[in-house]
Design a protein around this motif. Structure first.
Motif, short mmCIF file in Angstrom:
data_model
loop_
_atom_site.label_atom_id
_atom_site.label_comp_id
_atom_site.label_asym_id
_atom_site.label_seq_id
_atom_site.Cartn_x
_atom_site.Cartn_y
_atom_site.Cartn_z
N UNK A 187 0.85 -1.19 0.00
CA UNK A 187 0.00 0.00 0.00
C UNK A 187 0.88 1.24 0.00
N UNK A 188 0.35 2.34 -0.52
CA UNK A 188 1.18 3.54 -0.59
C UNK A 188 1.45 4.10 0.81
N UNK A 189 0.62 3.78 1.76
CA UNK A 189 0.90 4.18 3.14
C UNK A 189 2.18 3.51 3.64
N UNK A 190 2.36 2.23 3.28
CA UNK A 190 3.59 1.54 3.67
C UNK A 190 4.80 2.17 2.98
N UNK A 191 4.63 2.57 1.72
CA UNK A 191 5.72 3.25 1.02
C UNK A 191 6.05 4.57 1.73
N UNK A 192 5.01 5.30 2.14
CA UNK A 192 5.23 6.55 2.85
C UNK A 192 5.95 6.33 4.17
N UNK A 193 5.61 5.26 4.88
CA UNK A 193 6.29 4.96 6.14
C UNK A 193 7.77 4.64 5.91
N UNK A 194 8.05 3.89 4.83
CA UNK A 194 9.44 3.58 4.51
C UNK A 194 10.20 4.85 4.13
N UNK A 195 9.57 5.69 3.32
CA UNK A 195 10.22 6.94 2.92
C UNK A 195 10.48 7.84 4.12
N UNK A 196 9.56 7.85 5.10
CA UNK A 196 9.76 8.67 6.29
C UNK A 196 10.93 8.15 7.12
N UNK A 197 11.07 6.83 7.19
CA UNK A 197 12.21 6.28 7.93
C UNK A 197 13.53 6.61 7.22
N UNK A 198 13.53 6.60 5.87
CA UNK A 198 14.73 7.00 5.13
C UNK A 198 15.00 8.49 5.32
N UNK A 199 13.94 9.27 5.45
CA UNK A 199 14.09 10.70 5.72
C UNK A 199 14.78 10.92 7.07
N UNK A 200 14.34 10.16 8.07
CA UNK A 200 14.93 10.30 9.41
C UNK A 200 16.40 9.89 9.41
N UNK A 201 16.75 8.94 8.53
CA UNK A 201 18.13 8.46 8.47
C UNK A 201 18.87 9.07 7.28
N UNK A 202 18.43 10.23 6.81
CA UNK A 202 18.99 10.84 5.62
C UNK A 202 20.51 11.01 5.70
N UNK A 203 21.15 10.87 4.55
CA UNK A 203 22.61 10.96 4.46
C UNK A 203 22.99 12.34 3.94
N UNK A 204 23.77 13.07 4.72
CA UNK A 204 24.27 14.37 4.26
C UNK A 204 25.46 14.13 3.34
N UNK B 124 18.69 5.04 -0.16
CA UNK B 124 18.94 6.04 0.87
C UNK B 124 18.60 7.44 0.34
N UNK B 125 18.02 8.27 1.18
CA UNK B 125 17.75 9.65 0.80
C UNK B 125 18.96 10.51 1.16
N UNK B 126 19.34 11.40 0.26
CA UNK B 126 20.51 12.24 0.47
C UNK B 126 20.11 13.70 0.43
N UNK B 127 20.84 14.51 1.17
CA UNK B 127 20.60 15.95 1.20
C UNK B 127 21.93 16.67 1.30
N UNK B 128 21.92 17.96 0.91
CA UNK B 128 23.17 18.71 0.83
C UNK B 128 23.30 19.80 1.88
N UNK B 129 22.19 20.29 2.41
CA UNK B 129 22.29 21.34 3.42
C UNK B 129 21.21 21.16 4.47
N UNK B 130 21.42 21.79 5.61
CA UNK B 130 20.51 21.65 6.74
C UNK B 130 19.18 22.34 6.45
#
Length: 430
Positions: A304-321, A348-354
């Motif tokens: 379900x897309x809710x499960x996808x959203x939960x996974x994406x949120x966990x990757x957001x919390x563990x985001x790689x700078x 993994x979700x990646x980001x460049x700035x705070x």
């Protein structure tokens, strides 16, 4: 003589009403065309993004930029569809004139006109899930109604929220395309042929089973979504210094974006797609006399897309700078020197700035602030009044409701109810 906006509106509405036998997809396209035409003819903005299709299909998009805090939840404002010149309701022409599409996106749209509906649906479910995941946080995935940047300048900042937006909307497109394939709404795809054997927790070694049903063709969904969604950043990306330059009309984003942002967006797009593929489930149905399950028919389905959203949120919390390495070609690598040699995983979700401060309104970068947001006085989580109100305090409003309750049917023939009064305290941020 050119007809007026009112005449075009009546003509289009009459066309829609006279063709009630059209499929739902065609009806959606017709209504979307009307919403575009009503804005009147002006110049198309080449820097618009396809994500506005999802915001426009929602009708009223979250907290708008014109919200006036009044001690209650912000009023919702409708996202305005970008105006374009009057055109015929023709799929190929429609694809060519949609604002914000790159040359490749228009090419994909022309070859598969139904994709416009899927892009709209995918962006919509992505936005809805984004707002659900962040509904209790300072940044609540607000859509501000700007065609160029539906989420404000957060789209170009390269922070964790940018990463989540790209991942969840890209996953939404895969989800919408794959589901359309399974439902038979696309002639180019259908049900996939699974390979291998289900896991032991689904089928035992001594059980008889076979592949059957309709397996979701997620590979086709990923292929089409990758071709459409990624072209917005791929054409303007400088990841390969030796790659030929695309024509100017193919660029859908301003050239002032910081180096590495396109590479970051492309990675997060792929991360969202991989979340769906890795989350595929094996479902089985038993066959046999009296539900004896002498034979199992199994197929693979998307979560379900809710499960996808939960996974994406966990990757957001563990985001790689990450930081940008510009030697020879632009590459992203982990900022933490201790783990810099570790390859960044595809999911993994990646980001460049705070992230910026989302507490106070900043209309220049599309931050609506938290004033007027409802909070929970007794909570210790992100929805608590202390955290959500950023230390500014909160207002208390007492809501009294009088309604009928404990209703009973008395023979014969009346209903007798009690009158109940409920008192509710509502807390909103100052």
């Amino acid at each position: 003589m050119e007809c007026s906006n009112k005449e075009r509106q009546n003509r289009l509405i009459g066309c829609c009403k006279s063709r009630m036998d059209l499929s739902y997809r065609c009806f959606v396209v017709c209504i979307l065309c009307i919403s575009i035409f009503l804005s009147g003819p002006t110049k198309t903005d080449a820097s618009a993004t396809w994500m506005w299709l999802g915001a426009a299909s929602l009708g009223a998009a979250s907290v708008g930029r014109d919200t006036i805090p009044d001690g209650s939840l912000g009023h919702q404002t409708a996202t305005q569809a970008p105006p374009i010149n009057s055109i015929l309701v023709d799929p190929e022409t429609l694809c060519q004139r949609f604002p914000g599409l790159t040359v490749e996106q228009r090419r994909v749209c022309s070859s598969t006109p139904e994709i416009i509906n899927m892009i709209s649906e995918g962006a919509k479910v992505g936005i809805i899930e984004c707002q659900r995941q962040f509904s209790t946080e300072r940044w609540n995935c607000s859509v501000i109604g700007d065609v160029n940047n539906p989420f404000g300048e957060v789209m170009n900042t390269g922070n964790k929220e940018t990463a989540f937006i790209y991942a969840i909307t890209s996953a939404g497109v895969v989800y919408a395309v794959t589901r359309s394939c399974s439902l038979g709404n696309l002639t180019e795809c259908g049900c996939a042929t699974p390979r291998g054997q289900p896991s032991d927790d689904v089928v035992d070694d001594d059980e008889e089973w076979k592949w059957g049903g309709c397996t979701d063709d997620v590979d086709y969904g990923i292929k089409l979504a990758r071709k459409f969604v990624d072209s917005g950043d791929k054409y303007s990306s400088s990841s390969s210094l030796s790659s030929p330059s695309p024509p100017p009309s193919a660029l859908s984003r301003p050239l002032t974006i910081k180096p590495g942002v396109q590479e970051m967006n492309l990675h997060n797009n792929e991360a969202g797609r991989q979340l769906i593929k890795s989350g595929m489930k094996t479902l089985c149905r038993c066959h046999g006399v009296s539900a004896s399950c002498s034979l199992k028919t199994c197929w693979k389905a998307m979560p379900s897309f809710k499960e996808i959203g939960d996974l994406a949120k966990s990757r957001y919390s563990e985001g790689v700078e990450v930081v940008v390495r510009t030697k020879k070609q632009i590459r992203l690598r982990r900022k933490d020197r201790r783990v810099r040699r570790e390859v960044i995983a595809s999911d993994e979700l990646v980001y460049m700035q705070r992230s910026p401060n989302y507490c106070r309104t900043n209309r220049e970068i599309g931050i609506v602030g938290t004033t007027g947001r409802e909070c929970n006085r007794t909570s210790t989580g992100s929805d608590s009044c202390d955290l959500l109100c950023c230390g500014r305090g909160y207002n208390t409003q007492v809501i009294r409701r009088v309604e009928r309750c404990d209703c009973k049917f008395i023979w014969c023939c009346k209903v007798k109810c009690r009158v109940c009064e409920t008192v509710t305290d509502i807390y909103t941020c100052k």
